[in-house]
Scaffold this active site. Structure first.
Site, PDB file in Angstrom:
ATOM      1  N   HIS A  96      22.143 -73.939 -13.845  1.00 52.60           N
ATOM      2  CA  HIS A  96      22.940 -72.755 -14.183  1.00 52.60           C
ATOM      3  C   HIS A  96      22.011 -71.596 -14.523  1.00 52.60           C
ATOM      4  O   HIS A  96      20.963 -71.787 -15.129  1.00 52.60           O
ATOM      5  CB  HIS A  96      23.876 -73.057 -15.361  1.00 52.60           C
ATOM      6  CG  HIS A  96      24.915 -72.002 -15.551  1.00 52.60           C
ATOM      7  ND1 HIS A  96      24.656 -70.816 -16.202  1.00 52.60           N
ATOM      8  CD2 HIS A  96      26.205 -71.927 -15.140  1.00 52.60           C
ATOM      9  CE1 HIS A  96      25.753 -70.071 -16.195  1.00 52.60           C
ATOM     10  NE2 HIS A  96      26.702 -70.723 -15.551  1.00 52.60           N
ATOM     11  N   GLU A 166      26.684 -68.469  -7.868  1.00 56.18           N
ATOM     12  CA  GLU A 166      27.073 -67.620  -8.990  1.00 56.18           C
ATOM     13  C   GLU A 166      26.132 -66.424  -9.075  1.00 56.18           C
ATOM     14  O   GLU A 166      25.018 -66.545  -9.589  1.00 56.18           O
ATOM     15  CB  GLU A 166      26.988 -68.411 -10.303  1.00 56.18           C
ATOM     16  CG  GLU A 166      27.970 -69.553 -10.403  1.00 56.18           C
ATOM     17  CD  GLU A 166      28.166 -69.984 -11.855  1.00 56.18           C
ATOM     18  OE1 GLU A 166      29.293 -69.909 -12.327  1.00 56.18           O
ATOM     19  OE2 GLU A 166      27.186 -70.366 -12.503  1.00 56.18           O
TER      20      GLU A 166
END
EC number: 5.3.1.1
Length: 253
Positions: A96, A166
């Site tokens: 992430h 993302e």
């Protein structure tokens, strides 16, 4: 066979036991498309994983937000893939952007983590994405390709990988990539996988979008041909997460 829509909810570092119970109750009571239409995974903080797993409806699954890069041992504060497997946690989020930025996780480190987690039987949501500076410099595709390449160099079987694109500039900012912007990156990323990993993997691997996804924009994003679902942050803690799950019906209609 089509790619099954995937919706992940990343709760990040949020929640009390009362709040978590409330969210799980909301999800358990929600009317959503069946498991053959959409795969739903929620990712609470480590401390709530067993609690959520035991309470959550059977057709939804749980993910950890991270795990260690190798076998456990003298690594204070880390949680190993083996521990997650032992608890019956099927999924883990790796790479992430918050961990890449705040904890300096490199592409190579994320690749190593992904390979080790898979080797222990976990399924992986592998995150890639560019910063605003990188987008403005026109290097979005090369950045995302380099992040994906670091995984491809360590992994031969992509069956248990979901790739989450993302854009860092859209995470928690309220800015969202337009459906066309998101589709373009997903298309280019799938093309890169086709050319560098193989056509079979490119056709079957799910590439999901994350970055200020909410109940209002999820349907239009879901309508894009190369967007196979979402990794949802803030909105996964709210009732609108149910609306995002329902956007899966766009694919099957």
């Amino acid at each position: 066979m089509g790619r099954k829509f995937f919706v992940g909810g990343n709760w990040k570092c949020n929640g009390t036991s009362e709040e978590v119970k409330k969210i799980v109750t909301l999800l358990n009571e929600a009317e959503v498309p069946s498991e053959d239409v959409v795969e739903v995974v929620v990712s609470p903080p480590y401390v709530f994983l067993p609690f959520v797993k035991n309470l959550l409806r059977a057709d939804f699954h749980v993910a950890a937000q991270n795990c260690w890069v190798k076998k456990g041992g003298a690594f204070t504060g880390e949680v190993s893939a083996e521990m997650l497997v032992n608890l019956g946690i099927p999924w883990v989020i790796l790479g992430h952007s918050e961990r890449r930025a705040l904890l300096n996780e490199s592409n190579e480190f994320v690749g190593d983590k992904t390979a080790y987690a898979l080797s222990q039987g976990l399924k992986v949501i592998a995150c890639v994405g560019e910063t605003l500076e990188q987008r403005e410099a026109g290097s979005t595709i090369s950045v995302v390709a380099a992040q994906t390449k670091a995984i491809a160099e360590k992994v031969s079987d992509w069956t248990n990988i979901v790739v989450a694109y993302e854009p860092v500039w859209a995470i928690g900012t309220g800015k969202v990539a337009s459906p066309a912007q998101a589709q373009e990156v997903h298309f280019e990323l799938r093309k890169w996988i086709k050319e560098n990993v193989g056509a079979d993997v490119a056709g079957s691997v799910r590439i999901i979008y994350g970055g200020s996804v909410n109940g209002a924009n999820s349907k239009e994003l879901a309508g894009q041909p190369d967007i196979d679902g979402f990794l949802v942050g803030g909105a996964s803690l709210k009732p609108e997460f149910v609306d995002i799950i329902k956007s899966a019906t766009v694919k099957s209609s």
